[in-house]
Design a protein around this motif. Structure first.
Motif, mmCIF file in Angstrom:
data_model
loop_
_atom_site.group_PDB
_atom_site.id
_atom_site.type_symbol
_atom_site.label_atom_id
_atom_site.label_comp_id
_atom_site.label_asym_id
_atom_site.label_seq_id
_atom_site.Cartn_x
_atom_site.Cartn_y
_atom_site.Cartn_z
ATOM 1 N N THR A 1 0.846 -1.202 0.000
ATOM 2 C CA THR A 1 0.000 0.000 0.000
ATOM 3 C C THR A 1 0.880 1.250 0.000
ATOM 4 O O THR A 1 2.059 1.200 0.338
ATOM 5 C CB THR A 1 -0.917 0.084 1.252
ATOM 6 N N LEU A 2 0.269 2.345 -0.416
ATOM 7 C CA LEU A 2 0.929 3.646 -0.409
ATOM 8 C C LEU A 2 -0.017 4.602 0.313
ATOM 9 O O LEU A 2 -1.188 4.724 -0.067
ATOM 10 C CB LEU A 2 1.150 4.107 -1.848
ATOM 11 N N THR A 3 0.491 5.245 1.379
ATOM 12 C CA THR A 3 -0.359 6.159 2.143
ATOM 13 C C THR A 3 0.124 7.590 1.949
ATOM 14 O O THR A 3 1.316 7.870 2.104
ATOM 15 C CB THR A 3 -0.342 5.791 3.639
ATOM 16 N N LEU A 4 -0.805 8.444 1.560
ATOM 17 C CA LEU A 4 -0.462 9.849 1.337
ATOM 18 C C LEU A 4 -0.989 10.726 2.451
ATOM 19 O O LEU A 4 -2.176 10.707 2.759
ATOM 20 C CB LEU A 4 -1.031 10.308 -0.005
ATOM 21 N N GLU A 5 -0.061 11.473 3.042
ATOM 22 C CA GLU A 5 -0.418 12.458 4.066
ATOM 23 C C GLU A 5 -0.334 13.840 3.417
ATOM 24 O O GLU A 5 0.440 14.040 2.490
ATOM 25 C CB GLU A 5 0.607 12.350 5.210
ATOM 26 N N HIS A 6 -1.130 14.787 3.883
ATOM 27 C CA HIS A 6 -0.993 16.155 3.382
ATOM 28 C C HIS A 6 -1.289 17.163 4.481
ATOM 29 O O HIS A 6 -1.694 16.801 5.591
ATOM 30 C CB HIS A 6 -1.845 16.376 2.136
ATOM 31 N N TYR A 7 -1.055 18.428 4.144
ATOM 32 C CA TYR A 7 -1.268 19.559 5.053
ATOM 33 C C TYR A 7 -2.370 20.372 4.389
ATOM 34 O O TYR A 7 -2.102 21.192 3.516
ATOM 35 C CB TYR A 7 0.057 20.316 5.155
ATOM 36 N N PRO A 8 -3.640 20.086 4.746
ATOM 37 C CA PRO A 8 -4.765 20.532 3.927
ATOM 38 C C PRO A 8 -4.776 22.014 3.541
ATOM 39 O O PRO A 8 -4.903 22.336 2.364
ATOM 40 C CB PRO A 8 -5.987 20.182 4.790
ATOM 41 N N GLU A 9 -4.614 22.911 4.526
ATOM 42 C CA GLU A 9 -4.719 24.339 4.194
ATOM 43 C C GLU A 9 -3.588 24.780 3.262
ATOM 44 O O GLU A 9 -3.795 25.568 2.341
ATOM 45 C CB GLU A 9 -4.675 25.194 5.466
ATOM 46 N N MET A 10 -2.384 24.248 3.525
ATOM 47 C CA MET A 10 -1.261 24.649 2.684
ATOM 48 C C MET A 10 -1.350 24.000 1.307
ATOM 49 O O MET A 10 -0.947 24.597 0.301
ATOM 50 C CB MET A 10 0.060 24.286 3.364
ATOM 51 N N ALA B 1 3.866 21.102 -3.565
ATOM 52 C CA ALA B 1 2.622 20.898 -2.809
ATOM 53 C C ALA B 1 2.883 19.930 -1.653
ATOM 54 O O ALA B 1 3.532 18.893 -1.838
ATOM 55 C CB ALA B 1 1.533 20.359 -3.738
ATOM 56 N N PRO B 2 2.410 20.273 -0.449
ATOM 57 C CA PRO B 2 2.738 19.465 0.724
ATOM 58 C C PRO B 2 1.962 18.141 0.844
ATOM 59 O O PRO B 2 0.950 18.050 1.536
ATOM 60 C CB PRO B 2 2.445 20.403 1.899
ATOM 61 N N PHE B 3 2.483 17.154 0.117
ATOM 62 C CA PHE B 3 2.017 15.764 0.227
ATOM 63 C C PHE B 3 3.240 14.907 0.553
ATOM 64 O O PHE B 3 4.347 15.204 0.085
ATOM 65 C CB PHE B 3 1.474 15.258 -1.122
ATOM 66 N N TRP B 4 3.037 13.843 1.308
ATOM 67 C CA TRP B 4 4.136 12.917 1.627
ATOM 68 C C TRP B 4 3.646 11.487 1.479
ATOM 69 O O TRP B 4 2.565 11.138 1.965
ATOM 70 C CB TRP B 4 4.642 13.148 3.057
ATOM 71 N N LYS B 5 4.503 10.662 0.835
ATOM 72 C CA LYS B 5 4.150 9.260 0.593
ATOM 73 C C LYS B 5 4.865 8.334 1.569
ATOM 74 O O LYS B 5 6.066 8.473 1.790
ATOM 75 C CB LYS B 5 4.597 8.849 -0.813
ATOM 76 N N LYS B 6 4.116 7.366 2.071
ATOM 77 C CA LYS B 6 4.711 6.315 2.895
ATOM 78 C C LYS B 6 4.335 4.974 2.269
ATOM 79 O O LYS B 6 3.140 4.713 2.041
ATOM 80 C CB LYS B 6 4.164 6.409 4.313
ATOM 81 N N GLU B 7 5.354 4.146 2.015
ATOM 82 C CA GLU B 7 5.106 2.850 1.393
ATOM 83 C C GLU B 7 5.053 1.753 2.447
ATOM 84 O O GLU B 7 5.821 1.780 3.412
ATOM 85 C CB GLU B 7 6.271 2.489 0.452
ATOM 86 N N SER B 8 4.171 0.800 2.214
ATOM 87 C CA SER B 8 4.181 -0.399 3.036
ATOM 88 C C SER B 8 4.635 -1.562 2.147
ATOM 89 O O SER B 8 4.015 -1.847 1.126
ATOM 90 C CB SER B 8 2.778 -0.653 3.593
ATOM 91 N N THR B 9 5.769 -2.184 2.529
ATOM 92 C CA THR B 9 6.309 -3.316 1.766
ATOM 93 C C THR B 9 6.372 -4.520 2.709
ATOM 94 O O THR B 9 6.077 -4.400 3.901
ATOM 95 C CB THR B 9 7.739 -3.021 1.259
ATOM 96 N N ASN B 10 6.798 -5.660 2.168
ATOM 97 C CA ASN B 10 6.940 -6.834 3.029
ATOM 98 C C ASN B 10 8.041 -6.642 4.078
ATOM 99 O O ASN B 10 8.090 -7.359 5.069
ATOM 100 C CB ASN B 10 7.216 -8.086 2.191
ATOM 101 N N GLY C 1 8.324 -3.836 5.721
ATOM 102 C CA GLY C 1 7.833 -2.850 6.691
ATOM 103 C C GLY C 1 7.436 -1.552 6.003
ATOM 104 O O GLY C 1 7.285 -1.511 4.791
ATOM 105 N N GLU C 2 7.276 -0.511 6.826
ATOM 106 C CA GLU C 2 6.869 0.783 6.281
ATOM 107 C C GLU C 2 8.070 1.705 6.115
ATOM 108 O O GLU C 2 9.018 1.638 6.904
ATOM 109 C CB GLU C 2 5.868 1.454 7.242
ATOM 110 N N ARG C 3 8.016 2.561 5.117
ATOM 111 C CA ARG C 3 9.095 3.546 4.929
ATOM 112 C C ARG C 3 8.552 4.777 4.222
ATOM 113 O O ARG C 3 7.717 4.682 3.330
ATOM 114 C CB ARG C 3 10.251 2.925 4.129
#
Lengths: 141, 85
Positions: free
Chosen positions: A39-48, A112-121, A123-125
């Motif tokens: 999976t790939l999880t995207l975090e962001h900073y909504p107002e910015m 644009a303030p988005f950050w990706k976190k990957e989940s692999t076998n 672990g997460e990174r």
């Protein structure tokens, strides 16, 4: 699933001066840096994020003769083949829309303030920013 | 003065904070001074701001450099280089 979205004009309108619609869709790959991605999880900073996307669209409009644009960026947890981002641009002629679409993507990836976190076998990174993305942005200076 | 601070992505995880409201001493007036002030909290904070990793800062949703001035009521954010798209 939440969306960060901004449109400066409805790209799907039926304005008869539109001669070109160029779009880009980015999607989640199943491999990155040699590991399979669960999976790939995207975090962001909504107002910015909202402010940054607005600024990027406005700059694209200053630089090229485009009629409308639309940016949709997903946040939350995605899986391979899911669509991450859509950029669509309309203009009278194709050249302006092609350039503006690529410009918007290059700026979005580096500003644009988005950050990706990957989940692999293994672990997460967190995904590291790429120098090639900075170089892609620098072309437009 | 009183400000809000937000932390994102790997920085949020390394300091184990997502947001806080903080009263600053009167001599903390810039992003650099704020980083130095937060570094006093302990090793994980000091490591974050020791210059070995890139930490971007924004004030009121605009990216700023370390010399930027902080004013009462500002929303300051710390985050790593962005990786969207």
């Amino acid at each position: 699933m939440r969306l960060a979205e901004h449109a400066n004009q409805d790209v799907a309108n039926n304005a008869s001066n539109i001669g070109a619609l160029v779009s880009f869709v980015g999607q989640v790959r199943d491999m990155n840096d040699g590991d399979s991605i669960n999976t790939l999880t995207l975090e962001h900073y909504p107002e910015m994020t909202e402010k940054a996307l607005l600024g990027i669209e406005s700059e694209a409009k200053n630089r090229w003769d485009i009629i409308g644009s639309l940016i949709i960026h997903r946040v939350g947890t995605l899986k391979p083949l899911d669509q991450i981002v859509l950029v669509a641009v309309t203009s009278a002629h194709r050249g302006e829309a092609f350039k503006a679409c690529e410009f918007i993507m290059d700026y979005l990836k580096t500003s644009a303030p988005f950050w990706k976190k990957e989940s692999t076998n293994q672990g997460e990174r967190w995904v590291d920013a790429k120098l090639s993305d900075d170089a892609a942005k620098a072309r437009w200076k | 003065m009183n400000i809000n601070i937000l932390y994102f992505a790997r920085i949020k995880e390394s300091v184990n904070y997502s947001s806080e409201n903080l009263d600053l001493p009167s001599d903390v007036k810039t992003v650099t001074a704020l980083k130095n002030h937060l570094s006093l909290r302990g090793e994980n904070w000091a490591n974050l701001f020791n210059g070995k990793q890139v930490v971007r800062a924004a004030i009121n949703h605009t990216l700023v450099d370390d010399l930027a001035a902080i004013n009462a009521g500002d929303e300051v954010a710390f985050f790593p280089p962005v990786t969207g798209g």
